[in-house]
Scaffold this motif. Structure first.
Motif, PDB file in Angstrom:
ATOM      1  N   SER A  36     -10.357  53.182  13.886  1.00  0.00           N
ATOM      2  CA  SER A  36      -9.255  53.730  14.497  1.00  0.00           C
ATOM      3  C   SER A  36      -8.278  52.378  14.293  1.00  0.00           C
ATOM      4  O   SER A  36      -7.183  52.843  14.685  1.00  0.00           O
ATOM      5  CB  SER A  36      -9.704  53.904  16.086  1.00  0.00           C
ATOM      6  OG  SER A  36     -10.149  52.943  16.537  1.00  0.00           O
ATOM      7  N   ASP A  37      -8.700  51.313  14.057  1.00  0.00           N
ATOM      8  CA  ASP A  37      -7.881  50.225  13.867  1.00  0.00           C
ATOM      9  C   ASP A  37      -7.603  49.810  12.498  1.00  0.00           C
ATOM     10  O   ASP A  37      -7.758  48.760  12.110  1.00  0.00           O
ATOM     11  CB  ASP A  37      -8.146  48.876  14.665  1.00  0.00           C
ATOM     12  CG  ASP A  37      -9.607  48.488  14.279  1.00  0.00           C
ATOM     13  OD1 ASP A  37     -10.274  49.069  13.509  1.00  0.00           O
ATOM     14  OD2 ASP A  37      -9.814  47.192  14.612  1.00  0.00           O
ATOM     15  N   LEU A  47      -4.962  51.584   5.691  1.00  0.00           N
ATOM     16  CA  LEU A  47      -5.763  52.723   5.009  1.00  0.00           C
ATOM     17  C   LEU A  47      -5.505  52.416   3.502  1.00  0.00           C
ATOM     18  O   LEU A  47      -6.949  52.750   2.817  1.00  0.00           O
ATOM     19  CB  LEU A  47      -5.252  54.017   5.457  1.00  0.00           C
ATOM     20  CG  LEU A  47      -5.536  54.561   6.625  1.00  0.00           C
ATOM     21  CD1 LEU A  47      -5.007  55.883   7.081  1.00  0.00           C
ATOM     22  CD2 LEU A  47      -7.156  54.542   7.069  1.00  0.00           C
ATOM     23  N   SER A  48      -4.584  51.996   3.046  1.00  0.00           N
ATOM     24  CA  SER A  48      -4.425  51.758   1.569  1.00  0.00           C
ATOM     25  C   SER A  48      -5.799  50.603   1.311  1.00  0.00           C
ATOM     26  O   SER A  48      -6.547  50.803   0.362  1.00  0.00           O
ATOM     27  CB  SER A  48      -3.198  51.420   1.073  1.00  0.00           C
ATOM     28  OG  SER A  48      -3.322  51.121  -0.377  1.00  0.00           O
ATOM     29  N   ALA A  49      -5.417  49.427   2.206  1.00  0.00           N
ATOM     30  CA  ALA A  49      -6.443  48.348   1.586  1.00  0.00           C
ATOM     31  C   ALA A  49      -8.031  48.832   1.924  1.00  0.00           C
ATOM     32  O   ALA A  49      -8.792  48.473   1.139  1.00  0.00           O
ATOM     33  CB  ALA A  49      -6.243  47.404   2.540  1.00  0.00           C
ATOM     34  N   LEU A  50      -8.288  49.762   2.774  1.00  0.00           N
ATOM     35  CA  LEU A  50      -9.478  50.086   3.202  1.00  0.00           C
ATOM     36  C   LEU A  50      -9.962  50.807   1.936  1.00  0.00           C
ATOM     37  O   LEU A  50     -11.069  50.768   1.411  1.00  0.00           O
ATOM     38  CB  LEU A  50      -9.475  50.991   4.449  1.00  0.00           C
ATOM     39  CG  LEU A  50     -10.943  51.682   4.574  1.00  0.00           C
ATOM     40  CD1 LEU A  50     -12.043  50.912   4.918  1.00  0.00           C
ATOM     41  CD2 LEU A  50     -10.656  53.035   5.624  1.00  0.00           C
ATOM     42  N   PHE A  51      -9.239  51.897   1.236  1.00  0.00           N
ATOM     43  CA  PHE A  51      -9.346  52.744   0.201  1.00  0.00           C
ATOM     44  C   PHE A  51      -9.702  52.017  -1.131  1.00  0.00           C
ATOM     45  O   PHE A  51     -10.509  51.985  -1.682  1.00  0.00           O
ATOM     46  CB  PHE A  51      -8.675  53.903   0.010  1.00  0.00           C
ATOM     47  CG  PHE A  51      -9.129  54.921   1.203  1.00  0.00           C
ATOM     48  CD1 PHE A  51     -10.118  55.216   1.574  1.00  0.00           C
ATOM     49  CD2 PHE A  51      -7.735  55.375   1.836  1.00  0.00           C
ATOM     50  CE1 PHE A  51     -10.002  56.195   2.622  1.00  0.00           C
ATOM     51  CE2 PHE A  51      -7.961  56.400   2.793  1.00  0.00           C
ATOM     52  CZ  PHE A  51      -9.051  56.634   3.315  1.00  0.00           C
ATOM     53  N   ASP A  75     -12.319  62.740   4.502  1.00  0.00           N
ATOM     54  CA  ASP A  75     -12.177  64.186   4.985  1.00  0.00           C
ATOM     55  C   ASP A  75     -10.968  63.693   6.144  1.00  0.00           C
ATOM     56  O   ASP A  75     -11.282  62.873   7.082  1.00  0.00           O
ATOM     57  CB  ASP A  75     -13.395  64.364   5.968  1.00  0.00           C
ATOM     58  CG  ASP A  75     -13.093  65.591   6.858  1.00  0.00           C
ATOM     59  OD1 ASP A  75     -12.022  65.975   6.954  1.00  0.00           O
ATOM     60  OD2 ASP A  75     -14.247  65.998   7.287  1.00  0.00           O
ATOM     61  N   SER A  76     -10.013  64.298   5.884  1.00  0.00           N
ATOM     62  CA  SER A  76      -8.805  63.649   6.940  1.00  0.00           C
ATOM     63  C   SER A  76      -8.810  64.323   8.125  1.00  0.00           C
ATOM     64  O   SER A  76      -7.845  64.217   8.968  1.00  0.00           O
ATOM     65  CB  SER A  76      -7.430  63.732   6.006  1.00  0.00           C
ATOM     66  OG  SER A  76      -7.345  65.056   5.616  1.00  0.00           O
ATOM     67  N   HIS A  77      -9.495  65.477   8.225  1.00  0.00           N
ATOM     68  CA  HIS A  77      -9.484  66.251   9.721  1.00  0.00           C
ATOM     69  C   HIS A  77     -10.462  65.496  10.583  1.00  0.00           C
ATOM     70  O   HIS A  77     -10.397  65.250  11.712  1.00  0.00           O
ATOM     71  CB  HIS A  77     -10.217  67.752   9.278  1.00  0.00           C
ATOM     72  CG  HIS A  77     -10.346  68.339  10.439  1.00  0.00           C
ATOM     73  ND1 HIS A  77      -9.119  68.874  11.242  1.00  0.00           N
ATOM     74  CD2 HIS A  77     -11.249  68.873  11.232  1.00  0.00           C
ATOM     75  CE1 HIS A  77      -9.560  69.580  12.392  1.00  0.00           C
ATOM     76  NE2 HIS A  77     -11.025  69.380  12.218  1.00  0.00           N
ATOM     77  N   HIS A  78     -11.835  65.091   9.986  1.00  0.00           N
ATOM     78  CA  HIS A  78     -12.548  64.298  10.816  1.00  0.00           C
ATOM     79  C   HIS A  78     -12.736  62.849  10.732  1.00  0.00           C
ATOM     80  O   HIS A  78     -13.305  62.034  11.245  1.00  0.00           O
ATOM     81  CB  HIS A  78     -14.185  64.718  10.450  1.00  0.00           C
ATOM     82  CG  HIS A  78     -14.420  66.222  10.858  1.00  0.00           C
ATOM     83  ND1 HIS A  78     -14.165  67.036   9.953  1.00  0.00           N
ATOM     84  CD2 HIS A  78     -14.651  66.895  11.901  1.00  0.00           C
ATOM     85  CE1 HIS A  78     -14.672  68.470  10.344  1.00  0.00           C
ATOM     86  NE2 HIS A  78     -14.676  68.185  11.822  1.00  0.00           N
ATOM     87  N   TRP A  79     -11.648  62.481   9.935  1.00  0.00           N
ATOM     88  CA  TRP A  79     -11.495  60.974   9.531  1.00  0.00           C
ATOM     89  C   TRP A  79     -12.760  59.950   9.272  1.00  0.00           C
ATOM     90  O   TRP A  79     -13.331  59.368   9.635  1.00  0.00           O
ATOM     91  CB  TRP A  79     -10.692  60.178  10.612  1.00  0.00           C
ATOM     92  CG  TRP A  79      -9.284  60.451  10.606  1.00  0.00           C
ATOM     93  CD1 TRP A  79      -8.669  61.331  11.543  1.00  0.00           C
ATOM     94  CD2 TRP A  79      -8.246  59.983   9.657  1.00  0.00           C
ATOM     95  NE1 TRP A  79      -7.596  61.532  11.035  1.00  0.00           N
ATOM     96  CE2 TRP A  79      -7.160  60.837  10.122  1.00  0.00           C
ATOM     97  CE3 TRP A  79      -8.185  59.300   8.586  1.00  0.00           C
ATOM     98  CZ2 TRP A  79      -5.846  60.747   9.193  1.00  0.00           C
ATOM     99  CZ3 TRP A  79      -7.278  59.180   7.889  1.00  0.00           C
ATOM    100  CH2 TRP A  79      -6.037  59.545   8.140  1.00  0.00           C
ATOM    101  N   GLN A  80     -13.394  60.632   7.947  1.00  0.00           N
ATOM    102  CA  GLN A  80     -14.503  59.975   7.436  1.00  0.00           C
ATOM    103  C   GLN A  80     -14.309  59.886   5.893  1.00  0.00           C
ATOM    104  O   GLN A  80     -13.545  60.491   5.278  1.00  0.00           O
ATOM    105  CB  GLN A  80     -15.740  61.037   7.576  1.00  0.00           C
ATOM    106  CG  GLN A  80     -16.169  61.100   9.249  1.00  0.00           C
ATOM    107  CD  GLN A  80     -17.283  62.319   9.180  1.00  0.00           C
ATOM    108  OE1 GLN A  80     -17.303  63.348   8.553  1.00  0.00           O
ATOM    109  NE2 GLN A  80     -18.503  61.925  10.172  1.00  0.00           N
ATOM    110  N   VAL A  81     -15.099  58.645   5.633  1.00  0.00           N
ATOM    111  CA  VAL A  81     -15.058  58.722   4.355  1.00  0.00           C
ATOM    112  C   VAL A  81     -16.485  58.800   3.665  1.00  0.00           C
ATOM    113  O   VAL A  81     -17.352  58.325   4.216  1.00  0.00           O
ATOM    114  CB  VAL A  81     -15.030  56.898   3.819  1.00  0.00           C
ATOM    115  CG1 VAL A  81     -15.019  56.659   2.531  1.00  0.00           C
ATOM    116  CG2 VAL A  81     -13.510  56.444   4.424  1.00  0.00           C
TER     117      VAL A  81
END
Length: 113
Positions: A36-37, A47-51, A75-81
């Protein structure tokens, strides 16, 4: 019993592993929530750095012996990688995996894809 709604994944990366001479015989997947942070410094690039980190880790994993294919999706609906690894052998040594399966049913989707 009501059917579950389909999950939609957006592909981020896919790497061929060194063991692609035969069909995969096992699969493993890791699902992790997007934090969430994800942008703690407030630059808008969190998010770019995370990916970028996830893609680099996937690239390194895809080079290991026994890997057939390595995939990263979100999954951008459930916010999971999602990290999905297909393995040439029946063992799936992915230590971070949250699920593992062997045989054709695991590879074709019974591990929850």
């Amino acid at each position: 019993m009501a059917a579950l709604p389909p999950r939609h994944w957006t592909g981020i990366a896919c790497h061929a592993g060194p063991d692609r001479t035969a069909p995969p015989r096992a699969a493993s997947r890791r699902l992790t929530p997007v934090p969430s942070d994800a942008d703690p410094d407030g630059t808008g690039l969190g998010l770019s750095a995370l990916f970028e980190r996830e893609v680099e880790q996937l690239r390194q994993l895809s080079r290991h012996d026994g890997v057939h294919t390595a995939v990263l999706a979100v999954d951008s609906h459930h916010w999971q990688v999602l990290r999905l690894m297909l393995w040439a052998d029946t063992s799936a040594p992915d230590e971070d995996a949250t699920e593992r399966g062997c045989g054709s049913s695991a590879v074709t989707g019974s591990i929850g894809l």
